[in-house]
Design a protein around this motif. Structure first.
Motif, PDB file in Angstrom:
ATOM      1  N   GLN A  96       0.966  -1.257   0.054  1.00 43.55           N
ATOM      2  CA  GLN A  96       0.063  -0.168   0.029  1.00 43.55           C
ATOM      3  C   GLN A  96       0.926   1.390   0.189  1.00 43.55           C
ATOM      4  OE1 GLN A  96      -0.539   2.495   2.664  1.00 43.55           O
ATOM      5  NE2 GLN A  96      -1.807   3.534   1.349  1.00 43.55           N
ATOM      6  N   ARG A  97       1.795   1.144   0.708  1.00 44.03           N
ATOM      7  CA  ARG A  97       2.777   2.457   0.753  1.00 44.03           C
ATOM      8  C   ARG A  97       3.747   2.629  -0.385  1.00 44.03           C
ATOM      9  NH1 ARG A  97       4.601   0.384   6.166  1.00 44.03           N
ATOM     10  NH2 ARG A  97       2.942   0.571   7.698  1.00 44.03           N
ATOM     11  N   SER A  98       4.033   1.387  -0.801  1.00 46.93           N
ATOM     12  CA  SER A  98       4.995   1.354  -1.936  1.00 46.93           C
ATOM     13  C   SER A  98       4.110   2.069  -3.291  1.00 46.93           C
ATOM     14  CB  SER A  98       5.213  -0.093  -2.312  1.00 46.93           C
ATOM     15  OG  SER A  98       5.801  -0.019  -3.536  1.00 46.93           O
ATOM     16  N   TRP A  99       3.085   1.729  -3.495  1.00 48.11           N
ATOM     17  CA  TRP A  99       2.286   2.180  -4.601  1.00 48.11           C
ATOM     18  C   TRP A  99       1.347   3.418  -4.453  1.00 48.11           C
ATOM     19  CZ3 TRP A  99       2.482  -3.393  -5.583  1.00 48.11           C
ATOM     20  CH2 TRP A  99       3.575  -3.690  -6.767  1.00 48.11           C
ATOM     21  N   PHE A 100       1.097   3.866  -3.135  1.00 50.48           N
ATOM     22  CA  PHE A 100       0.421   4.765  -2.585  1.00 50.48           C
ATOM     23  C   PHE A 100      -1.077   4.385  -2.927  1.00 50.48           C
ATOM     24  CE2 PHE A 100       4.410   6.829  -3.772  1.00 50.48           C
ATOM     25  CZ  PHE A 100       4.827   7.377  -2.765  1.00 50.48           C
ATOM     26  N   ILE A 101      -1.643   3.364  -2.662  1.00 53.30           N
ATOM     27  CA  ILE A 101      -3.121   2.863  -2.850  1.00 53.30           C
ATOM     28  C   ILE A 101      -3.604   3.571  -1.914  1.00 53.30           C
ATOM     29  CG2 ILE A 101      -4.351   0.814  -3.151  1.00 53.30           C
ATOM     30  CD1 ILE A 101      -1.710  -0.556  -3.657  1.00 53.30           C
ATOM     31  N   GLY A 102      -5.037   4.071  -2.386  1.00 52.11           N
ATOM     32  CA  GLY A 102      -5.776   4.753  -1.623  1.00 52.11           C
ATOM     33  C   GLY A 102      -6.662   3.613  -1.094  1.00 52.11           C
ATOM     34  N   PRO A 103      -7.615   4.289   0.000  1.00 54.47           N
ATOM     35  CA  PRO A 103      -8.326   3.459   0.857  1.00 54.47           C
ATOM     36  C   PRO A 103      -9.400   2.474  -0.244  1.00 54.47           C
ATOM     37  CG  PRO A 103      -8.925   5.360   1.229  1.00 54.47           C
ATOM     38  CD  PRO A 103      -7.821   5.411   0.440  1.00 54.47           C
ATOM     39  N   ASP A 120      -5.008  -1.354   5.204  1.00 53.20           N
ATOM     40  CA  ASP A 120      -3.976  -1.710   4.033  1.00 53.20           C
ATOM     41  C   ASP A 120      -4.391  -2.710   3.297  1.00 53.20           C
ATOM     42  OD1 ASP A 120      -2.671   0.568   4.697  1.00 53.20           O
ATOM     43  OD2 ASP A 120      -1.249  -0.340   6.008  1.00 53.20           O
ATOM     44  N   ILE A 121      -4.585  -4.013   4.027  1.00 51.56           N
ATOM     45  CA  ILE A 121      -5.173  -5.124   3.387  1.00 51.56           C
ATOM     46  C   ILE A 121      -6.466  -4.840   2.659  1.00 51.56           C
ATOM     47  CG2 ILE A 121      -6.214  -7.402   3.743  1.00 51.56           C
ATOM     48  CD1 ILE A 121      -4.554  -7.312   6.289  1.00 51.56           C
ATOM     49  N   GLU A 122      -7.429  -4.063   2.793  1.00 48.93           N
ATOM     50  CA  GLU A 122      -8.542  -3.769   2.115  1.00 48.93           C
ATOM     51  C   GLU A 122      -8.240  -2.738   0.828  1.00 48.93           C
ATOM     52  OE1 GLU A 122     -10.811  -2.188   5.441  1.00 48.93           O
ATOM     53  OE2 GLU A 122     -11.824  -4.109   5.579  1.00 48.93           O
ATOM     54  N   ALA A 123      -7.186  -1.959   1.016  1.00 47.91           N
ATOM     55  CA  ALA A 123      -6.810  -1.085  -0.014  1.00 47.91           C
ATOM     56  C   ALA A 123      -6.244  -1.854  -1.059  1.00 47.91           C
ATOM     57  CB  ALA A 123      -5.638  -0.113   0.525  1.00 47.91           C
ATOM     58  N   ILE A 124      -5.117  -2.911  -0.783  1.00 48.08           N
ATOM     59  CA  ILE A 124      -4.617  -3.668  -1.819  1.00 48.08           C
ATOM     60  C   ILE A 124      -5.798  -4.548  -2.512  1.00 48.08           C
ATOM     61  CG2 ILE A 124      -2.344  -3.276  -0.882  1.00 48.08           C
ATOM     62  CD1 ILE A 124      -2.561  -6.167  -0.346  1.00 48.08           C
ATOM     63  N   ALA A 125      -6.643  -5.078  -1.812  1.00 49.54           N
ATOM     64  CA  ALA A 125      -7.666  -5.959  -2.415  1.00 49.54           C
ATOM     65  C   ALA A 125      -8.686  -5.258  -3.382  1.00 49.54           C
ATOM     66  CB  ALA A 125      -8.589  -6.316  -1.316  1.00 49.54           C
ATOM     67  N   HIS A 126      -9.016  -3.966  -2.857  1.00 44.17           N
ATOM     68  CA  HIS A 126      -9.637  -2.905  -3.707  1.00 44.17           C
ATOM     69  C   HIS A 126      -8.878  -2.752  -5.135  1.00 44.17           C
ATOM     70  CE1 HIS A 126     -12.899  -0.083  -4.832  1.00 44.17           C
ATOM     71  NE2 HIS A 126     -11.961   0.785  -4.931  1.00 44.17           N
ATOM     72  N   ALA A 127      -7.682  -2.556  -4.975  1.00 46.79           N
ATOM     73  CA  ALA A 127      -6.730  -2.266  -5.987  1.00 46.79           C
ATOM     74  C   ALA A 127      -6.424  -3.625  -7.027  1.00 46.79           C
ATOM     75  CB  ALA A 127      -5.543  -1.568  -5.714  1.00 46.79           C
TER      76      ALA A 127
END
Length: 163
Positions: A96-103, A120-127
């Protein structure tokens, strides 16, 4: 491997990938530093008291400088724990921090309520960077499980939108 993100698991030949091996926190730092081309501006010093002897020390510092990691012993965060296996929850925060993935929307996984990495888990899942750990349902993330090299490859492939 083609992109130079992994160098294999049997140096110096590097002819094997070892998909079932757990990824250490130090190895994860090297994967992420290579993905982004991050380098340590001062490899003569280390930011963490437990990384000086690691072959990954420069990459660990590089991702710390970029804000991808803060260490493994909050709130002091003077240790990185380089030889510990990186958990799926920790990897979610790194990514999440690496790619600045939003919520992302909450409630994607039924097993993450007790982790500080839940958002962060939810953010990378959404992405689309992760799909869970129990296919085909994929309603669990297994946050305390170690990341294997095959999982790392999948996270990075999805995060980089590679075919």
């Amino acid at each position: 491997a083609f992109m130079g993100i992994t160098k294999g698991c049997n140096p110096p030949a590097n002819t094997k990938y070892c998909p079932e091996y757990n990824v250490t926190r130090a190895e994860a730092a090297s994967f992420l530093a290579r993905v982004h081309g991050y380098t340590d501006p001062d490899p003569s010093t280390t930011l963490f008291i437990d990384t000086a002897d690691s072959v990954h020390a420069a990459q660990i510092d590089a991702i710390a400088i970029q804000g991808i990691t803060f260490g493994c012993n909050p709130p002091l965060n003077d240790r990185f724990c380089p030889d510990a296996s990186v958990t799926r929850a920790q990897m979610a925060s790194f990514l999440q921090r690496s790619w600045f993935i939003g919520p992302g929307p909450s409630g994607v996984f039924v097993d993450i309520a007790d982790t500080i990495h839940a958002a962060d888990i939810e953010a990378i899942a959404h992405a689309g960077v992760t799909v869970g750990c129990n296919p085909p349902v994929n309603d669990r993330y297994c946050p305390n499980d170690p990341v294997t090299r095959k999982h790392m490859a999948s996270f990075l492939r999805r995060g980089l939108n590679l075919p």
